[in-house]
Design an enzyme around this catalytic site. Structure first.
Site, PDB file in Angstrom:
ATOM      1  N   ASP A  67       7.526   1.449   3.657  1.00 11.65           N
ATOM      2  CA  ASP A  67       8.110   2.655   4.247  1.00 11.65           C
ATOM      3  C   ASP A  67       7.920   2.719   5.760  1.00 11.65           C
ATOM      4  OD1 ASP A  67       5.341   3.088   4.138  1.00 11.65           O
ATOM      5  OD2 ASP A  67       5.504   4.411   2.417  1.00 11.65           O
ATOM      6  N   ASP A 136      -1.170  13.201  -3.942  1.00 13.66           N
ATOM      7  CA  ASP A 136      -0.167  13.822  -4.828  1.00 13.66           C
ATOM      8  C   ASP A 136       0.510  12.786  -5.717  1.00 13.66           C
ATOM      9  OD1 ASP A 136       1.409  12.445  -3.035  1.00 13.66           O
ATOM     10  OD2 ASP A 136       2.673  14.162  -2.502  1.00 13.66           O
ATOM     11  N   GLU A 143       7.638  10.950  -3.254  1.00 16.27           N
ATOM     12  CA  GLU A 143       6.853  12.146  -3.548  1.00 16.27           C
ATOM     13  C   GLU A 143       7.167  12.643  -4.966  1.00 16.27           C
ATOM     14  OE1 GLU A 143       4.576  12.762  -1.596  1.00 16.27           O
ATOM     15  OE2 GLU A 143       5.146  12.756   0.523  1.00 16.27           O
TER      16      GLU A 143
END
Ligand code: PGA
Length: 243
Positions: A67, A136, A143
């Protein structure tokens, strides 16, 4: 998935480095998928040492990073381009034509993402992909809620992710709100995956990914379905696993 528990961060990094070294020795033209962040710093250190000691060479190695922050120029000191140069690429004999990192500053995001996916395919797919994990449960910057079939694309960063990474940008306000990331489908296409996590703050995320049900709300949980995935954890990150 296979779980390996190392006694500490140093040991976790060493075990991961041993696996990467083995991969490179077995296939000197391996295609590697690489993460950034705090977690792999010592792994890269060990790979540089192995190169300096002439145990491995990177001349034929091809890399794809997971990323990059949207809006950051590649020469920005906080970009993942800079991170990779500082921690690994400037210290080994990898050829620049074999390095692939998403251009976060591109004017044409769609084209950049399509280009990245087709370069992965052209390279024959990823042989070994190293992952970190977010608190998370994100992998790459996928996400919670990301589609398990997703490919490389622009994503909005979760607030928890921005908070965790704000230390690199001086304040939350200056921390990017979006990133380009390979998708979960892209990650699952890798032939072999190693996920690294250290520290108690990752323990909940690891327990959800390993012991919980496979759910889009827990992106890393999909790794339970990968045919060759190993989690290498330190004791802190493994602390909440059910035995
Ligand atoms: P970290 O990031 O290595 O800095 O904890 C991991 C991640 O967000 O995937």
């Amino acid at each position: 998935m296979k779980i390996v528990i190392a006694k500490n961060y140093r040991n976790m990094s060493r075990l991961a480095a041993d696996q990467v070294i083995e991969q490179i020795k077995t296939k000197p033209s391996s295609v590697l998928g690489l993460p950034t962040g705090h977690t792999p710093v010592e792994l890269y250190h060990d790979l540089v040492l192995a190169y300096q000691q002439e145990i491995i060479r990177f001349k034929k190695i091809v890399t794809f990073n997971l990323d990059e922050y949207a809006g950051l120029e590649s020469d920005d000191k906080r970009s993942y381009h800079t991170y990779m140069k500082t921690n690994l690429f400037n210290k080994i004999d990898i050829q620049s034509k074999n390095i692939h990192i998403l251009d976060g500053a591109t004017k044409n995001i769609k084209r950049e993402c399509v280009r990245f996916e087709s370069e992965i395919s052209r390279a024959g797919g990823i042989d070994l992909l190293i992952l970190g994990i977010g608190m998370d449960d994100h992998i790459g910057f996928n996400e919670p809620g990301s589609d398990f079939k997703s490919r490389t694309r622009l994503v909005k960063l979760a607030e928890t992710t921005r908070e965790a990474n704000s230390k690199y940008f001086g304040s939350l306000k200056r921390t990017p709100t979006a990133a380009l990331t390979v998708g979960i489908g892209t990650i699952m296409g890798a032939k072999k995956i190693i996920l690294l996590a250290d520290g108690k703050k990752k323990a909940e995320a690891i327990a959800r990914a390993v012991n919980g049900k496979i759910d889009k709300a827990v992106p890393a949980s999909i790794l339970q379905k990968h045919p060759d995935c190993t989690f290498i954890l330190d004791k802190g990150a493994a602390a909440k696993l059910k035995s």
